[in-house]
Scaffold this active site. Structure first.
Site: not given
Length: 327
Positions: A251, A258
């Site tokens: 994560y 991102e």
């Protein structure tokens, strides 16, 4: 039993003729100090004594820690009977869902389709990485990143569009997933996929696309099979461990990839003016989309924090030490 007593090694045995019938198979438990044999009555009622003979055998002694007189025994039986009746009443109040099997079948198919889709993405990217990566070192390895979007995008579009159903499943109570972490993850991914990557051809050839897609697919390889097996009441401990552990590195790495993608897209959005909003006013002010992306970066890390906190609580619940209930 064979044991060592005052007269050396001997075989010890005894026989008890109970007052009323008992279950033929007693439960035996051996500890370091003693042998416990539990004999169950066939019918739960009060006995005047233990054995048929009126005089108690000399080798028998009552366990006063577990001793019950007739009133205590009747009270205990009454409490158990009331608990049984209350349980039956509660179960009768719960309405039976006529669509239970249909819902379960839908969830199994949904998780299976998503698992197959992300498996295809992961295997395709891994094979291309090793095949195209064999060559003249770093340059060839970098070349294998350039066409990731054009090769994988269609399947990723399908999987991420289908993932919108998870929000609906949470809204209607079909699954117990909390709504806010679900919305944060799905809308965050779709914003990166459809808005940042899908609208800018200049971003589609960047190596960061490979890392985004790769981290996304690895996470789902454990998540969807876990939920699919949970629909049929099966828990595979290695898969449970991976489901609630793999997110710890993946994560943050996915969130970092991102963020890099958003930062790299800001100059392109500023130059092209795409999605910028011009306001009709005397000052002719224009709200640049790159400014909105800066706000999105803050929301990205806040959403990552919310998801990680939620998963950490789930990890403690599923993998933490089990609490023993006090009797």
């Amino acid at each position: 039993a064979q044991g060592h007593g005052a007269k050396g090694d001997n075989i010890y045995e005894f026989q008890i003729e109970f007052l009323e019938p008992v279950e033929p198979k007693p439960v035996c438990r051996v500890t370091q100090r003693q042998l416990n044999i539990t004999v169950q009555k066939k019918e739960s009622n009060w006995w005047e004594r233990l054995t048929k003979q009126e005089k108690r055998p000399l080798f028998l002694a009552p366990d006063f820690d577990r001793w019950l007189d007739e009133s205590d025994a009747e009270m205990e039986l009454k409490v158990k009977e009331e608990e049984k009746i209350n349980k039956m009443k509660i179960e009768s109040r719960v309405p039976k869902d006529p669509f239970r099997h249909l819902k379960k079948g839908y969830l199994i198919m949904y998780n299976l389709v998503q698992f197959l889709g992300f498996s295809w993405i992961f295997v395709n990217m891994t094979v291309r990485l090793f095949i195209l990566g064999k060559g003249n070192g770093f340059l060839c390895l970098t070349d294998s990143f350039y066409d990731t979007f054009h090769t994988i995008a269609d399947m990723m579009y399908f999987c991420q569009t289908l993932a919108l159903m998870e929000i609906m499943n949470s809204l209607i109570g079909l699954v117990r997933s909390p709504l806010i972490p679900t919305v944060a993850q799905i809308f965050g991914r779709n914003f990166i996929l459809f808005v940042v990557l899908g609208s800018l051809e200049e971003m589609q050839n960047k190596p960061v696309v490979f890392f985004i897609f790769y981290f996304w697919s690895i996470i789902e390889l454990f998540r969807y099979p876990y939920y699919m097996l949970a629909c049929v009441g099966i828990e595979w401990k290695p898969l449970t461990w991976l489901r609630y552990t793999a997110w710890i590195p993946l994560y943050p790495l996915g969130g970092l990839a991102e963020a890099v993608c958003v930062v790299q897209s800001m100059p392109i959005f500023s130059e092209t003016g795409k999605f910028s909003l011009g306001l009709p006013n005397p000052l002719n002010v224009t709200i640049q989309f790159s400014f909105l992306l800066q706000i999105y970066l803050i929301a990205l890390f806040l959403g990552l924090f919310v998801n990680c906190r939620h998963l950490y609580k789930q990890r403690k619940q599923h993998l933490g030490p089990k609490k023993r209930k006090m009797k």
